[in-house]
Scaffold this motif. Structure first.
Motif, PDB file in Angstrom:
ATOM      1  N   SER A 210      -4.773  -5.799   7.488  1.00  0.00           N
ATOM      2  CA  SER A 210      -4.053  -5.679   6.208  1.00  0.00           C
ATOM      3  C   SER A 210      -4.869  -4.849   5.234  1.00  0.00           C
ATOM      4  O   SER A 210      -6.103  -4.748   5.354  1.00  0.00           O
ATOM      5  CB  SER A 210      -3.799  -7.064   5.591  1.00  0.00           C
ATOM      6  OG  SER A 210      -4.992  -7.545   4.986  1.00  0.00           O
TER       7      SER A 210
ATOM      8  N   LYS B 207       4.148   1.308  -2.393  1.00  0.00           N
ATOM      9  CA  LYS B 207       3.788   0.824  -3.743  1.00  0.00           C
ATOM     10  C   LYS B 207       2.656  -0.194  -3.690  1.00  0.00           C
ATOM     11  O   LYS B 207       1.618  -0.011  -4.338  1.00  0.00           O
ATOM     12  CB  LYS B 207       5.017   0.209  -4.428  1.00  0.00           C
ATOM     13  CG  LYS B 207       4.716  -0.229  -5.838  1.00  0.00           C
ATOM     14  CD  LYS B 207       5.643  -1.300  -6.361  1.00  0.00           C
ATOM     15  CE  LYS B 207       5.345  -2.630  -5.755  1.00  0.00           C
ATOM     16  NZ  LYS B 207       5.914  -3.792  -6.409  1.00  0.00           N
ATOM     17  N   ASP B 208       2.843  -1.263  -2.942  1.00  0.00           N
ATOM     18  CA  ASP B 208       1.831  -2.334  -2.940  1.00  0.00           C
ATOM     19  C   ASP B 208       0.485  -1.842  -2.423  1.00  0.00           C
ATOM     20  O   ASP B 208      -0.561  -2.167  -2.999  1.00  0.00           O
ATOM     21  CB  ASP B 208       2.304  -3.532  -2.102  1.00  0.00           C
ATOM     22  CG  ASP B 208       3.374  -4.331  -2.830  1.00  0.00           C
ATOM     23  OD1 ASP B 208       3.581  -4.079  -4.047  1.00  0.00           O
ATOM     24  OD2 ASP B 208       4.023  -5.193  -2.200  1.00  0.00           O
ATOM     25  N   ALA B 209       0.526  -1.043  -1.368  1.00  0.00           N
ATOM     26  CA  ALA B 209      -0.738  -0.556  -0.796  1.00  0.00           C
ATOM     27  C   ALA B 209      -1.436   0.387  -1.776  1.00  0.00           C
ATOM     28  O   ALA B 209      -2.656   0.299  -1.976  1.00  0.00           O
ATOM     29  CB  ALA B 209      -0.476   0.141   0.539  1.00  0.00           C
TER      30      ALA B 209
ATOM     31  N   ASP C 122      -5.413  -5.510   2.123  1.00  0.00           N
ATOM     32  CA  ASP C 122      -6.293  -6.348   1.296  1.00  0.00           C
ATOM     33  C   ASP C 122      -7.613  -6.634   2.001  1.00  0.00           C
ATOM     34  O   ASP C 122      -8.679  -6.570   1.389  1.00  0.00           O
ATOM     35  CB  ASP C 122      -5.583  -7.654   0.908  1.00  0.00           C
ATOM     36  CG  ASP C 122      -4.439  -7.385  -0.060  1.00  0.00           C
ATOM     37  OD1 ASP C 122      -4.544  -6.396  -0.826  1.00  0.00           O
ATOM     38  OD2 ASP C 122      -3.439  -8.127  -0.050  1.00  0.00           O
TER      39      ASP C 122
ATOM     40  N   GLU D 131       5.532   2.023 -11.592  1.00  0.00           N
ATOM     41  CA  GLU D 131       4.443   1.036 -11.465  1.00  0.00           C
ATOM     42  C   GLU D 131       3.200   1.686 -10.860  1.00  0.00           C
ATOM     43  O   GLU D 131       2.067   1.416 -11.287  1.00  0.00           O
ATOM     44  CB  GLU D 131       4.900  -0.088 -10.523  1.00  0.00           C
ATOM     45  CG  GLU D 131       5.046  -1.442 -11.183  1.00  0.00           C
ATOM     46  CD  GLU D 131       5.284  -2.512 -10.132  1.00  0.00           C
ATOM     47  OE1 GLU D 131       4.313  -3.114  -9.678  1.00  0.00           O
ATOM     48  OE2 GLU D 131       6.467  -2.715  -9.760  1.00  0.00           O
TER      49      GLU D 131
ATOM     50  N   GLU E 283       9.380   1.405  -8.868  1.00  0.00           N
ATOM     51  CA  GLU E 283       8.162   1.356  -8.048  1.00  0.00           C
ATOM     52  C   GLU E 283       7.261   2.558  -8.341  1.00  0.00           C
ATOM     53  O   GLU E 283       6.040   2.407  -8.481  1.00  0.00           O
ATOM     54  CB  GLU E 283       8.527   1.372  -6.557  1.00  0.00           C
ATOM     55  CG  GLU E 283       9.071   0.059  -6.040  1.00  0.00           C
ATOM     56  CD  GLU E 283       9.235   0.068  -4.514  1.00  0.00           C
ATOM     57  OE1 GLU E 283       9.731  -0.932  -3.992  1.00  0.00           O
ATOM     58  OE2 GLU E 283       8.875   1.080  -3.859  1.00  0.00           O
TER      59      GLU E 283
ATOM     60  N   PHE F  18       6.200   0.039   1.874  1.00  0.00           N
ATOM     61  CA  PHE F  18       4.862  -0.512   1.589  1.00  0.00           C
ATOM     62  C   PHE F  18       3.986   0.434   0.771  1.00  0.00           C
ATOM     63  O   PHE F  18       2.838   0.109   0.486  1.00  0.00           O
ATOM     64  CB  PHE F  18       4.190  -0.898   2.915  1.00  0.00           C
ATOM     65  CG  PHE F  18       5.092  -1.739   3.780  1.00  0.00           C
ATOM     66  CD1 PHE F  18       5.382  -3.050   3.427  1.00  0.00           C
ATOM     67  CD2 PHE F  18       5.703  -1.203   4.900  1.00  0.00           C
ATOM     68  CE1 PHE F  18       6.253  -3.816   4.189  1.00  0.00           C
ATOM     69  CE2 PHE F  18       6.576  -1.957   5.676  1.00  0.00           C
ATOM     70  CZ  PHE F  18       6.855  -3.270   5.324  1.00  0.00           C
TER      71      PHE F  18
ATOM     72  N   ILE G 186      -1.143   0.523  -5.094  1.00  0.00           N
ATOM     73  CA  ILE G 186      -1.634  -0.200  -6.272  1.00  0.00           C
ATOM     74  C   ILE G 186      -2.886  -1.009  -5.914  1.00  0.00           C
ATOM     75  O   ILE G 186      -3.866  -1.015  -6.663  1.00  0.00           O
ATOM     76  CB  ILE G 186      -0.517  -1.076  -6.887  1.00  0.00           C
ATOM     77  CG1 ILE G 186       0.568  -0.160  -7.489  1.00  0.00           C
ATOM     78  CG2 ILE G 186      -1.068  -2.032  -7.949  1.00  0.00           C
ATOM     79  CD1 ILE G 186       1.768  -0.866  -8.076  1.00  0.00           C
ATOM     80  N   ALA G 187      -2.862  -1.641  -4.747  1.00  0.00           N
ATOM     81  CA  ALA G 187      -4.049  -2.409  -4.325  1.00  0.00           C
ATOM     82  C   ALA G 187      -5.265  -1.487  -4.218  1.00  0.00           C
ATOM     83  O   ALA G 187      -6.360  -1.830  -4.682  1.00  0.00           O
ATOM     84  CB  ALA G 187      -3.780  -3.098  -2.987  1.00  0.00           C
TER      85      ALA G 187
END
Ligand SMILES: NC(=O)c1ccc[n+]([C@@H]2O[C@H](COP(=O)([O-])OP(=O)(O)OC[C@H]3O[C@@H](n4cnc5c(N)ncnc54)[C@H](O)[C@@H]3O)[C@@H](O)[C@H]2O)c1
Length: 347
Positions: A59, A82-84, A61, A110, A107, A80, A86-87
């Motif tokens: 992952s 956006k989340d990846a 994270d 963001e 998205e 995926f 931003i992380a």
């Protein structure tokens, strides 16, 4: 920062293996690929073995909590991005995210906000911008050879080119079909050459005529029974400066050419086709075509990765920005909304 840029790869599939990793390896004097992750751990392991990447995770994270990274390539399906991104930005990394920026305008916004807050680069894999043709034409445009560009056509048309691999026909994971997948490349190329004008209105239509039935597949056999995206999209975009753009994009349509990717520009002093690069002008009472007999032969992916590395190491900032990503997303999602409602959409 260490001597070399420490890079992590998110998503170990096609684009990671064919474009990102090999081109980072070409600048290995300045880059070290430290880590790779994929939700399918076996995929990450195999790719790590193939390219000799030391750290493997399942992952993003976990990867970001592992050995320190300076930059991350996001090579996952669109859902995926956006989340990846931003992380990775929040972990202090510069991000090269594959195209399209995201699934929706919200998205993309963001992501742009996260880049601003982190003070890190967020750029996108619009590799056509880095092609020798677009790179050269941009210099001609900036020198005024075309004058004001008031009309453009973006074409990303395949005759029977529905991808038989990956999740390109899955709306929930990709956000749409050819428009968001290949249309976005030519749309971005046109907008880049036009100076990314402000879009004000779109009218779009989508079709699903060939993708849901069995047929010839030039890019393998696709899953026609679960084909949930459009197979063709057409659209019209108006800009605040009076310019207009027409886009047509298909995975499958009954057209002459198997695969046509092009942008046509019309300006007050000249026009241009990008592939093959030709400029059309009226000079000294003659209509002339200007076409290069020599262009430096650097692949678009190679130049894209090299420029990203340069930027991360303190060179010129990336040419594809988060704000442009938001603008592009407004057009794409506006076209899908217009197709659904049958109405024009004000942006
Ligand atoms: N620039 C280009 O011309 C170009 C070409 C192909 C694909 N792409 C883009 O690259 C992206 C990936 O496409 P692909 O062809 O490599 O797809 P792919 O299916 O070959 O690979 C994607 C990989 O991501 C992994 N993955 C899925 N969710 C993940 C997550 N949350 N975290 C980590 N890994 C995850 C999958 O297991 C898979 O191995 C897409 O956004 C696509 O639009 C760009």
């Amino acid at each position: 920062m260490a001597d070399k840029l420490r890079v992590g790869i998110v998503g170990a599939g096609g684009i990671a293996q064919h474009a990102h990793i090999p081109n980072y390896l070409k600048v290995s004097d300045r880059v070290e690929i430290v880590s790779i992750c994929d939700v399918v751990l076996d995929m990450a392991k195999k790719t790590a073995e193939k390219f000799d990447i030391p750290n493997v995770f399942s992952s993003v994270d976990e990867m970001l909590a592992g050995p320190e990274l300076d930059a991350v390539s996001i090579c996952t399906p669109n859902k995926f991005h956006k989340d990846a991104s931003i992380a990775a930005l929040r972990a202090g990394c510069h991000v090269l995210c594959e195209k399209p920026p995201a699934m929706s305008v919200a998205e993309a916004e963001e992501m742009a906000n996260a880049a601003k807050e982190a003070g890190k680069y967020l750029t996108f894999g619009f590799h056509y911008r880095h092609s020798k043709e677009v790179d050269t034409l941009k210099r001609f445009v900036e020198a005024g050879e075309l004058g004001d560009i008031y009309a453009a056509t973006a074409i990303a048309m395949r005759r029977r080119g529905i991808p038989g691999w990956g999740v390109f026909t899955n709306k929930a994971l990709q956000g749409g079909g050819p428009l968001i997948d290949i249309g976005c490349h030519m749309l971005d190329t046109a907008l880049y050459l036009m100076g990314y004008p402000e879009p004000t209105m779109v009218l779009g239509a989508t079709y699903q005529e060939l993708g849901t039935r069995k047929g010839v597949g030039l890019l393998g056999d696709w899953d026609y029974q679960n084909f949930s995206v459009e197979d063709m999209a057409r659209g019209f975009v108006k800009f605040a400066n009076g310019a207009t753009l027409v886009i047509e994009s298909a995975f499958a349509a009954n057209v002459q050419l198997n695969d046509e990717m092009n942008v046509k520009l019309m300006g007050k002093e000249g026009g241009a086709n990008v592939f093959p690069l030709t400029i059309y002008q009226e000079r000294h009472g003659a209509l002339v075509d200007v076409s290069p007999v020599y262009l430096p032969d650097v692949s678009a992916y190679e130049r894209e990765i090299k420029r990203f590395v340069d930027a991360c190491l303190g060179g010129e900032p990336p040419i594809s920005t988060p704000e442009q990503g938001v603008k592009l997303q407004r057009i794409i999602n506006g076209l899908y909304q217009s197709a659904e409602t049958g109405e024009t959409v004000k942006l």
